[in-house]
Motif scaffolding. Structure first.
Motif, PDB file in Angstrom:
ATOM      1  N   ARG A 140     -30.256   1.927  45.688  1.00  0.00           N
ATOM      2  CA  ARG A 140     -29.814   2.356  47.023  1.00  0.00           C
ATOM      3  C   ARG A 140     -29.591   1.140  47.923  1.00  0.00           C
ATOM      4  NH1 ARG A 140     -31.169   7.509  49.077  1.00  0.00           N
ATOM      5  NH2 ARG A 140     -30.397   6.628  51.043  1.00  0.00           N
ATOM      6  N   LEU A 141     -30.511   0.206  47.871  1.00  0.00           N
ATOM      7  CA  LEU A 141     -30.361  -1.006  48.680  1.00  0.00           C
ATOM      8  C   LEU A 141     -29.106  -1.780  48.285  1.00  0.00           C
ATOM      9  CD1 LEU A 141     -34.024  -2.331  48.867  1.00  0.00           C
ATOM     10  CD2 LEU A 141     -32.609  -1.606  50.799  1.00  0.00           C
ATOM     11  N   GLU A 142     -28.883  -1.909  46.986  1.00  0.00           N
ATOM     12  CA  GLU A 142     -27.717  -2.664  46.527  1.00  0.00           C
ATOM     13  C   GLU A 142     -26.412  -1.970  46.907  1.00  0.00           C
ATOM     14  OE1 GLU A 142     -27.578  -5.599  45.715  1.00  0.00           O
ATOM     15  OE2 GLU A 142     -29.577  -6.131  45.022  1.00  0.00           O
ATOM     16  N   ASP A 143     -26.392  -0.648  46.909  1.00  0.00           N
ATOM     17  CA  ASP A 143     -25.204   0.070  47.379  1.00  0.00           C
ATOM     18  C   ASP A 143     -24.925  -0.267  48.842  1.00  0.00           C
ATOM     19  OD1 ASP A 143     -24.678   1.269  44.968  1.00  0.00           O
ATOM     20  OD2 ASP A 143     -25.599   3.184  45.475  1.00  0.00           O
ATOM     21  N   GLU A 144     -25.974  -0.322  49.649  1.00  0.00           N
ATOM     22  CA  GLU A 144     -25.811  -0.659  51.064  1.00  0.00           C
ATOM     23  C   GLU A 144     -25.328  -2.092  51.239  1.00  0.00           C
ATOM     24  OE1 GLU A 144     -29.101   0.221  53.579  1.00  0.00           O
ATOM     25  OE2 GLU A 144     -29.481   2.173  52.664  1.00  0.00           O
ATOM     26  N   TYR A 145     -25.909  -3.011  50.465  1.00  0.00           N
ATOM     27  CA  TYR A 145     -25.488  -4.409  50.564  1.00  0.00           C
ATOM     28  C   TYR A 145     -24.027  -4.570  50.150  1.00  0.00           C
ATOM     29  CZ  TYR A 145     -30.532  -5.419  50.726  1.00  0.00           C
ATOM     30  OH  TYR A 145     -31.852  -5.463  51.057  1.00  0.00           O
ATOM     31  N   ALA A 146     -23.623  -3.858  49.122  1.00  0.00           N
ATOM     32  CA  ALA A 146     -22.240  -3.947  48.660  1.00  0.00           C
ATOM     33  C   ALA A 146     -21.271  -3.471  49.738  1.00  0.00           C
ATOM     34  CB  ALA A 146     -22.050  -3.136  47.379  1.00  0.00           C
ATOM     35  N   LEU A 147     -21.659  -2.416  50.445  1.00  0.00           N
ATOM     36  CA  LEU A 147     -20.796  -1.856  51.490  1.00  0.00           C
ATOM     37  C   LEU A 147     -20.813  -2.704  52.761  1.00  0.00           C
ATOM     38  CD1 LEU A 147     -21.546   1.963  51.149  1.00  0.00           C
ATOM     39  CD2 LEU A 147     -19.341   0.859  50.777  1.00  0.00           C
ATOM     40  N   LYS A 148     -22.020  -3.034  53.232  1.00  0.00           N
ATOM     41  CA  LYS A 148     -22.147  -3.691  54.542  1.00  0.00           C
ATOM     42  C   LYS A 148     -21.923  -5.193  54.475  1.00  0.00           C
ATOM     43  CE  LYS A 148     -25.402  -0.255  56.350  1.00  0.00           C
ATOM     44  NZ  LYS A 148     -26.799  -0.034  56.846  1.00  0.00           N
ATOM     45  N   LYS A 149     -22.320  -5.808  53.380  1.00  0.00           N
ATOM     46  CA  LYS A 149     -22.266  -7.265  53.273  1.00  0.00           C
ATOM     47  C   LYS A 149     -21.213  -7.749  52.283  1.00  0.00           C
ATOM     48  CE  LYS A 149     -26.019  -7.582  55.859  1.00  0.00           C
ATOM     49  NZ  LYS A 149     -25.954  -8.127  57.245  1.00  0.00           N
ATOM     50  N   ASP A 150     -20.539  -6.806  51.620  1.00  0.00           N
ATOM     51  CA  ASP A 150     -19.606  -7.169  50.542  1.00  0.00           C
ATOM     52  C   ASP A 150     -20.297  -8.098  49.553  1.00  0.00           C
ATOM     53  OD1 ASP A 150     -17.207  -7.075  49.147  1.00  0.00           O
ATOM     54  OD2 ASP A 150     -16.410  -8.853  50.162  1.00  0.00           O
ATOM     55  N   LEU A 218      -4.218  -4.709  29.545  1.00  0.00           N
ATOM     56  CA  LEU A 218      -3.321  -5.439  28.661  1.00  0.00           C
ATOM     57  C   LEU A 218      -3.102  -6.882  29.132  1.00  0.00           C
ATOM     58  CD1 LEU A 218      -0.717  -2.616  27.978  1.00  0.00           C
ATOM     59  CD2 LEU A 218      -2.410  -3.511  26.383  1.00  0.00           C
ATOM     60  N   LYS A 219      -3.095  -7.069  30.450  1.00  0.00           N
ATOM     61  CA  LYS A 219      -2.886  -8.413  30.995  1.00  0.00           C
ATOM     62  C   LYS A 219      -4.193  -9.153  31.246  1.00  0.00           C
ATOM     63  CE  LYS A 219       1.545  -7.373  33.200  1.00  0.00           C
ATOM     64  NZ  LYS A 219       2.298  -7.338  34.494  1.00  0.00           N
ATOM     65  N   LYS A 220      -5.299  -8.493  30.884  1.00  0.00           N
ATOM     66  CA  LYS A 220      -6.634  -9.101  31.050  1.00  0.00           C
ATOM     67  C   LYS A 220      -6.913  -9.500  32.499  1.00  0.00           C
ATOM     68  CE  LYS A 220      -7.073 -10.624  26.246  1.00  0.00           C
ATOM     69  NZ  LYS A 220      -6.063  -9.682  25.761  1.00  0.00           N
ATOM     70  N   ILE A 221      -6.530  -8.605  33.406  1.00  0.00           N
ATOM     71  CA  ILE A 221      -6.803  -8.788  34.833  1.00  0.00           C
ATOM     72  C   ILE A 221      -8.078  -8.014  35.168  1.00  0.00           C
ATOM     73  CG2 ILE A 221      -5.978  -8.365  37.175  1.00  0.00           C
ATOM     74  CD1 ILE A 221      -3.112  -8.408  35.983  1.00  0.00           C
ATOM     75  N   PRO A 222      -9.112  -8.669  35.670  1.00  0.00           N
ATOM     76  CA  PRO A 222     -10.355  -7.932  35.949  1.00  0.00           C
ATOM     77  C   PRO A 222     -10.207  -6.955  37.109  1.00  0.00           C
ATOM     78  CG  PRO A 222     -10.526 -10.195  36.717  1.00  0.00           C
ATOM     79  CD  PRO A 222      -9.234 -10.099  35.968  1.00  0.00           C
ATOM     80  N   VAL A 223     -10.737  -5.765  36.915  1.00  0.00           N
ATOM     81  CA  VAL A 223     -10.852  -4.766  37.984  1.00  0.00           C
ATOM     82  C   VAL A 223     -12.326  -4.400  38.058  1.00  0.00           C
ATOM     83  CG1 VAL A 223     -10.238  -2.456  38.784  1.00  0.00           C
ATOM     84  CG2 VAL A 223      -8.528  -3.855  37.591  1.00  0.00           C
ATOM     85  N   TYR A 224     -12.954  -4.741  39.166  1.00  0.00           N
ATOM     86  CA  TYR A 224     -14.406  -4.614  39.225  1.00  0.00           C
ATOM     87  C   TYR A 224     -14.841  -3.221  39.658  1.00  0.00           C
ATOM     88  CZ  TYR A 224     -14.623  -9.556  38.370  1.00  0.00           C
ATOM     89  OH  TYR A 224     -14.491 -10.783  37.782  1.00  0.00           O
ATOM     90  N   HIS A 225     -15.993  -2.844  39.175  1.00  0.00           N
ATOM     91  CA  HIS A 225     -16.594  -1.559  39.527  1.00  0.00           C
ATOM     92  C   HIS A 225     -16.977  -1.571  41.008  1.00  0.00           C
ATOM     93  CE1 HIS A 225     -18.620   2.238  38.788  1.00  0.00           C
ATOM     94  NE2 HIS A 225     -18.220   2.189  37.518  1.00  0.00           N
ATOM     95  N   GLU A 226     -17.499  -0.438  41.469  1.00  0.00           N
ATOM     96  CA  GLU A 226     -17.820  -0.307  42.882  1.00  0.00           C
ATOM     97  C   GLU A 226     -19.321  -0.453  43.114  1.00  0.00           C
ATOM     98  OE1 GLU A 226     -16.359   2.390  41.195  1.00  0.00           O
ATOM     99  OE2 GLU A 226     -14.338   1.602  41.507  1.00  0.00           O
ATOM    100  N   LEU A 227     -19.666  -0.701  44.374  1.00  0.00           N
ATOM    101  CA  LEU A 227     -21.042  -0.687  44.863  1.00  0.00           C
ATOM    102  C   LEU A 227     -21.966  -1.537  43.996  1.00  0.00           C
ATOM    103  CD1 LEU A 227     -21.239   3.060  45.998  1.00  0.00           C
ATOM    104  CD2 LEU A 227     -20.748   1.036  47.371  1.00  0.00           C
ATOM    105  N   ARG A 228     -23.083  -0.995  43.523  1.00  0.00           N
ATOM    106  CA  ARG A 228     -24.098  -1.820  42.854  1.00  0.00           C
ATOM    107  C   ARG A 228     -23.645  -2.353  41.499  1.00  0.00           C
ATOM    108  NH1 ARG A 228     -25.412   3.379  42.770  1.00  0.00           N
ATOM    109  NH2 ARG A 228     -25.681   4.418  40.756  1.00  0.00           N
ATOM    110  N   LEU A 229     -22.487  -1.925  41.019  1.00  0.00           N
ATOM    111  CA  LEU A 229     -21.956  -2.447  39.754  1.00  0.00           C
ATOM    112  C   LEU A 229     -20.746  -3.346  39.984  1.00  0.00           C
ATOM    113  CD1 LEU A 229     -22.238   0.730  37.479  1.00  0.00           C
ATOM    114  CD2 LEU A 229     -23.871  -1.138  37.747  1.00  0.00           C
ATOM    115  N   ASN A 230     -20.628  -3.890  41.199  1.00  0.00           N
ATOM    116  CA  ASN A 230     -19.404  -4.626  41.542  1.00  0.00           C
ATOM    117  C   ASN A 230     -19.309  -6.007  40.917  1.00  0.00           C
ATOM    118  OD1 ASN A 230     -21.127  -6.188  43.127  1.00  0.00           O
ATOM    119  ND2 ASN A 230     -20.370  -5.370  45.081  1.00  0.00           N
ATOM    120  N   GLN A 231     -20.228  -6.360  40.049  1.00  0.00           N
ATOM    121  CA  GLN A 231     -20.117  -7.597  39.265  1.00  0.00           C
ATOM    122  C   GLN A 231     -19.463  -7.358  37.906  1.00  0.00           C
ATOM    123  OE1 GLN A 231     -24.445  -8.153  39.377  1.00  0.00           O
ATOM    124  NE2 GLN A 231     -24.049 -10.230  40.088  1.00  0.00           N
ATOM    125  N   ILE A 232     -19.209  -6.106  37.562  1.00  0.00           N
ATOM    126  CA  ILE A 232     -18.792  -5.748  36.205  1.00  0.00           C
ATOM    127  C   ILE A 232     -17.332  -5.298  36.202  1.00  0.00           C
ATOM    128  CG2 ILE A 232     -19.259  -4.266  34.231  1.00  0.00           C
ATOM    129  CD1 ILE A 232     -22.105  -3.939  35.295  1.00  0.00           C
TER     130      ILE A 232
END
Length: 384
Positions: A140-150, A218-232
């Motif tokens: 929950r904290l990481e979701d908030e940090y992802a939203l408020k602090k990017d 196909l072009k190997k362009i990273p698209v990152y997940h959202e919120l607490r998984l935004n490193q993946i």
């Protein structure tokens, strides 16, 4: 009596099951028949298939498409055990129930190997509950940090599992360990606790032709997940989201096995429905006529969804994303619904908590009643 305290819950053993424990539980079933596996994974793990009953009304139940949604495996195995001990719950002369409780064995091995580094089999239920609660609060904290602090930095819930690397996978899974080691080298510490994909890093539900982000994959362009998984990244083989490996689409062996099984059963038997378990959201998802099915089929789907809702109070929704394997399955058989277990976010651990809204207890108790109600609705409605 400390066992009556809500923070502990009224249970005697751990709620979370690892891959080996799941199979031990399945091996002990008495009133089920184990059929031949529906297929094998890339690293040759069987996708086990069990049947209960011999009635003319066939129903399929699957769990664990996403290994991180551990509650689905544990719930379905729990229901199988309840049915094994109380066969009067479902008339075996009226139904044949097909259970595929571990649809993604490789991912389940990866995920639960990481899990046991922090929640060992020898810990107490009290410790398990507290750890699940801590994981939930950190998420929950990481979701908030992802939203408020990017914030894209290290995640608290993953840091809890920072010592879970490929070496925590038992040596007998040698090829799987090698595959995981290769994928996680450039990923954050503890990422195995977020593992949703199979052992080669493909998300089975995204594994369809012309998926989302096809060009980026196909072009190997990273698209990152959202919120607490935004490193993946969801476009690179790894823990979550990647639809295929290599430079062109190919169907993963788990999905090929499921589609073959599905097709053959529908051709030979009276299959009245299919319950697909995911987590989380307290939702029931079905198709209506907007997606090219007949009005009669849409009405049947809705009737099945409402029957399930009656016992769970889950929200009933119409399918909105046709880029998943679940969607393809829904188009092939009327009476196919997707159930999202639990109203608490942050897989794999939050759904095992009782101290918040008795989440775990409601999942087990309400969904067991819902299965029984729903399959009887199927049998009494279907005309085929």
């Amino acid at each position: 009596n400390m066992k009556e305290k809500n923070i502990i819950g009224n249970y005697e053993s751990l709620r979370t099951l690892d891959y080996e424990e799941m199979n031990e539980h399945l091996d002990q079933l008495q009133t089920f028949t184990e059929q031949a596996p529906i297929g094998y994974t890339t690293f040759h793990y069987p996708i086990r298939h069990f049947t209960y009953g011999t009635g003319e009304n066939h129903v399929i139940l699957t769990a664990g498409t996403h290994s991180v949604e551990l509650i689905t495996n544990c719930f379905l195995i729990h229901f199988m055990e309840e049915l094994d001990q109380n066969p009067n719950l479902v008339d075996p002369n009226l139904f044949t129930l097909h259970f595929i409780p571990i649809l993604n064995p490789e991912g389940t091995i990866i995920l639960t190997s990481a899990l046991r580094t922090v929640i060992p089999r020898t810990c107490t239920p009290f410790y398990e509950e507290l750890t699940c609660l801590q994981y939930y609060m950190n998420s929950r904290l990481e979701d908030e940090y992802a939203l408020k602090k990017d914030d894209h930095g290290n995640k608290l819930q993953m840091q809890m599992f920072r010592y879970a690397d490929a070496n925590c996978i038992a040596p007998k899974h040698k090829e799987l360990r090698k595959s995981v080691q290769k994928m996680i080298t450039s990923l954050p510490e503890g990422v195995m606790i977020a593992w949703s994909s199979n052992g080669v890093g493909v998300d089975l539900n995204a594994n369809i032709e012309h998926p989302r982000y096809e060009e980026e994959v196909l072009k190997k362009i990273p698209v990152y997940h959202e919120l607490r998984l935004n490193q993946i990244s969801k476009t690179t083989p790894g823990p979550v989201g990647c639809p295929f490996r290599g430079d062109a689409f190919s169907l993963e062996p788990e999905n090929q096995a499921l589609l073959n099984f599905y097709h053959d059963l529908i051709q030979t038997e009276k299959v009245v429905g299919f319950l697909i378990y995911h987590a989380c959201g307290n939702q029931i998802v079905y198709l209506d006529e907007k997606y090219g099915i007949s009005k009669e089929e849409a009405e049947y789907n809705r009737k099945i969804a409402l029957a399930y809702q009656e016992m769970t109070k889950y929200d009933v929704l119409v399918q909105s994303r046709p880029t998943t394997m679940d969607y393809i399955l829904k188009t092939k058989l009327p009476g196919t619904i997707l159930i999202e277990l639990g109203d608490i976010r942050s897989t794999p651990l939050s759904q095992f908590i009782s101290c918040i809204h008795s989440v775990y207890d409601h999942i087990l108790e309400d969904n067991q009643k819902a299965i029984i109600k729903t399959i009887h609705t199927m049998a009494h409605t279907i005309k085929r």
